[in-house]
Design a protein around this motif. Sequence first.
Motif, short mmCIF file in Angstrom:
data_model
loop_
_atom_site.label_atom_id
_atom_site.label_comp_id
_atom_site.label_asym_id
_atom_site.label_seq_id
_atom_site.Cartn_x
_atom_site.Cartn_y
_atom_site.Cartn_z
N ASP A 1 2.00 1.89 -3.48
CA ASP A 1 0.93 2.00 -4.48
C ASP A 1 -0.08 3.06 -4.03
O ASP A 1 -1.25 2.77 -3.76
CB ASP A 1 0.24 0.63 -4.64
CG ASP A 1 -0.82 0.65 -5.73
OD1 ASP A 1 -0.70 1.45 -6.68
OD2 ASP A 1 -1.79 -0.13 -5.63
N PRO A 2 0.37 4.32 -3.93
CA PRO A 2 -0.51 5.38 -3.40
C PRO A 2 -1.74 5.64 -4.26
O PRO A 2 -2.76 6.11 -3.77
CB PRO A 2 0.41 6.61 -3.34
CG PRO A 2 1.47 6.33 -4.35
CD PRO A 2 1.68 4.85 -4.31
N LEU A 3 -1.65 5.34 -5.56
CA LEU A 3 -2.78 5.58 -6.46
C LEU A 3 -3.71 4.38 -6.55
O LEU A 3 -4.69 4.40 -7.29
CB LEU A 3 -2.26 5.94 -7.86
CG LEU A 3 -1.39 7.19 -7.95
CD1 LEU A 3 -0.93 7.42 -9.38
CD2 LEU A 3 -2.15 8.41 -7.43
N ASP A 4 -3.40 3.32 -5.80
CA ASP A 4 -4.24 2.13 -5.75
C ASP A 4 -4.42 1.51 -7.14
O ASP A 4 -5.52 1.13 -7.54
CB ASP A 4 -5.61 2.47 -5.14
CG ASP A 4 -6.34 1.23 -4.64
OD1 ASP A 4 -5.67 0.22 -4.38
OD2 ASP A 4 -7.57 1.28 -4.53
N ASN A 5 -3.30 1.38 -7.86
CA ASN A 5 -3.34 0.78 -9.19
C ASN A 5 -3.28 -0.75 -9.16
O ASN A 5 -3.54 -1.41 -10.16
CB ASN A 5 -2.18 1.30 -10.04
CG ASN A 5 -2.32 2.77 -10.36
OD1 ASN A 5 -3.43 3.25 -10.58
ND2 ASN A 5 -1.21 3.50 -10.38
N ASP B 1 0.83 -1.21 0.00
CA ASP B 1 0.00 0.00 0.00
C ASP B 1 0.86 1.26 0.00
O ASP B 1 0.51 2.27 -0.64
CB ASP B 1 -0.94 0.00 1.21
CG ASP B 1 -2.06 -1.02 1.07
OD1 ASP B 1 -2.30 -1.47 -0.07
OD2 ASP B 1 -2.69 -1.36 2.09
#
Length: 298
Positions: free
Chosen positions: A277-281, A274
């Motif tokens: 992956d700050p943009l939740d891709n 997490d």
Amino acid sequence: NPQLHLLLSNMEEVVISLNQHAVIEPKVMGFTGYPVPKGGVDCITRSFFRKTKSIINSQYTNSRQVSERVQLEQGSYVLLPTTFEPGEEAAFTLRVYSAKPIKLKLVDTTPSLVKPAVTQSRSALESKSIQQYQAVFMQVADEHRTVNAFQLHELLEACLPNDYIKSCASLDICRQVILTMDTSGTGRLSFSNFKELLVSLKAWQAVFRSHTKERSGILKAERLRDALVDAGFALSTSVVSILVLRYMRKDGTLRFGDFVSAVLHLSVAFNLFDKRDPLDNGTVKLSLNDWLHSALTC
């Protein structure tokens, strides 16, 4: 058990064939099929099978091949090949024959964090009961009122109420706790962290016991997936298989300490992902150094 999603665009007569690969000592095998509601293509849980009646039921036999010819309406179905006896494994091939094009694919869960595994005190009474351990904590803490893995090991040995829960007080698990809960990077925990740990252990114990047979304190490996869902982790079959290989004992079961270790490993893994992956891709890019750091931290 593997779940296969069968999609028919028209009413169709199909032949479903299950072949097992074993020649010596073949297992007793067969398969069942269930109608699936529209849009329901994710991995189906135990509750679905309790409530839904199967419409495809093969015979169970130890022959190399089991086949069933059925007429099916347009729609979606889930096919479930199984051994007759629980806990057995066998290599197999499942084929579906039809006169028209059909779609057949393996159904699996996309890994996700359902809820945080590490929890905080949810009631004043619970918080007060844990507060009694503060004096013991301060006895072993350093001048900054923090403890390392070795001191945490001493604390858990002193504070956990019985041998059943103390199975999670090994030094290895204490090191995992530090990696999971230490946000300062010092390798030490504060009393606030320690309280969260005790509350979390209580919650994990409740989950573990709810999935053990007759609350015996022994979790069958095939129930690990459901237990981890209740702890906060939805996992794919391949990930669950790795966890089973890592933690399952010779008798095919896990103890509470094994379960806690798995929860801690997963907590760290999801947290690391997490953060990257700050943009939740759903994807991250790592250098070799970052990969080694992440792998060794888990």
